[in-house]
Enzyme design. Structure first.
Site, PDB file in Angstrom:
ATOM      1  CG  ASN A  50      -0.350  -0.159   2.535  1.00 26.00           C
ATOM      2  OD1 ASN A  50       0.645  -0.854   2.696  1.00 26.00           O
ATOM      3  ND2 ASN A  50      -0.915   0.497   3.528  1.00 26.00           N
ATOM      4  CB  CYS A  61      -5.301  -1.337  -1.612  1.00 27.50           C
ATOM      5  SG  CYS A  61      -6.615  -0.453  -0.776  1.00 27.50           S
ATOM      6  CD  GLU A  63      -5.526  -5.855  -0.810  1.00 22.76           C
ATOM      7  OE1 GLU A  63      -4.890  -4.787  -0.788  1.00 22.76           O
ATOM      8  OE2 GLU A  63      -6.357  -6.161   0.054  1.00 22.76           O
TER       9      GLU A  63
HETATM   10  N1  THU Z   1      -5.310  -1.133   2.560  1.00 22.09           N
HETATM   11  C1  THU Z   1      -4.804  -2.042   1.672  1.00 22.09           C
HETATM   12  O1  THU Z   1      -3.639  -1.933   1.251  1.00 22.09           O
HETATM   13  N2  THU Z   1      -5.601  -3.064   1.290  1.00 22.09           N
HETATM   14  C2  THU Z   1      -6.894  -3.221   1.676  1.00 22.09           C
HETATM   15  O2  THU Z   1      -7.557  -4.138   1.205  1.00 22.09           O
HETATM   16  C3  THU Z   1      -7.478  -2.339   2.660  1.00 22.09           C
HETATM   17  C4  THU Z   1      -6.641  -1.188   3.083  1.00 22.09           C
HETATM   18  C5  THU Z   1      -4.449  -0.029   2.998  1.00 22.09           C
HETATM   19  C6  THU Z   1      -4.870   1.322   2.531  1.00 22.09           C
HETATM   20  C7  THU Z   1      -4.275   2.219   3.583  1.00 22.09           C
HETATM   21  O3  THU Z   1      -2.937   2.514   3.231  1.00 22.09           O
HETATM   22  C8  THU Z   1      -4.254   1.372   4.851  1.00 22.09           C
HETATM   23  O4  THU Z   1      -4.434   0.030   4.409  1.00 22.09           O
HETATM   24  C9  THU Z   1      -5.320   1.729   5.852  1.00 22.09           C
HETATM   25  O5  THU Z   1      -6.561   1.771   5.281  1.00 22.09           O
END
Ligand code: THU
Length: 145
Positions: A50, A61, A63
């Site tokens: 992320n 994110c 993913e």
């Molecule tokens: N985040 C992800 O990388 N994947 C997810 O499926 C949910 C949230 C990240 C986004 C942000 O940088 C942190 O987690 C908090 O929301």
């Protein structure tokens, strides 16, 4: 392509890759590090983490970064996706967000295994779901007649 659960070694290798890239998370605003890895139909692994921004909504994110990196390298079929986060208090495991699930549905069948790993102190627990478990209904492509 049939989507079967991965063999234990293959699953651990995918989660290891997600755990490694998680260390590169750029998350100074949330402090929440996420790592993700996808396995292509020809057994290559692409990873993503992320990446946040001072303009919070621009955050991408882990993913989606993993999937986009693979698609940008010419891969559009995937055997599995793994992600890893720290333990969220009161929650068994953190599901991928809705936006990431929708992006997964563009390139993965609903039977694709999604491995969700949770880190708690030195313990790593891996939960197995399918994309269809997490997103039973998807918005699908349409063509105008
Ligand atoms: N985040 C992800 O990388 N994947 C997810 O499926 C949910 C949230 C990240 C986004 C942000 O940088 C942190 O987690 C908090 O929301």
């Amino acid at each position: 392509m049939r989507n079967l659960p991965l063999a234990k070694d293959e699953k651990n290798r995918l989660v290891d890759a997600a755990q490694q890239v998680r260390e590169r998370s750029y998350s100074p605003y949330s402090g929440f590090k996420v790592g993700a890895a996808v396995l292509t139909d020809n057994d290559q692994i692409f990873t993503g983490t992320n990446i946040e921004n001072a303009s919070y909504g621009l955050t991408v994110c882990a993913e989606r970064n993993a999937i986009f990196s693979a698609v940008g390298a010419g891969h559009k079929k995937f055997k599995a996706l793994a992600l890893i986060t720290q333990k969220i208090p009161g929650v068994k495991f953190g599901s991928p967000c809705g936006a990431c699930l929708q992006v997964m549905s563009e390139f993965m069948s609903l039977k694709t295994p999604i491995y969700i790993a949770v880190l708690e102190q030195k313990k790593r627990t891996i939960y197995t779901k399918t994309l269809g478990d997490l997103l039973p209904f998807t918005f699908t492509k349409f063509t105008e007649k």
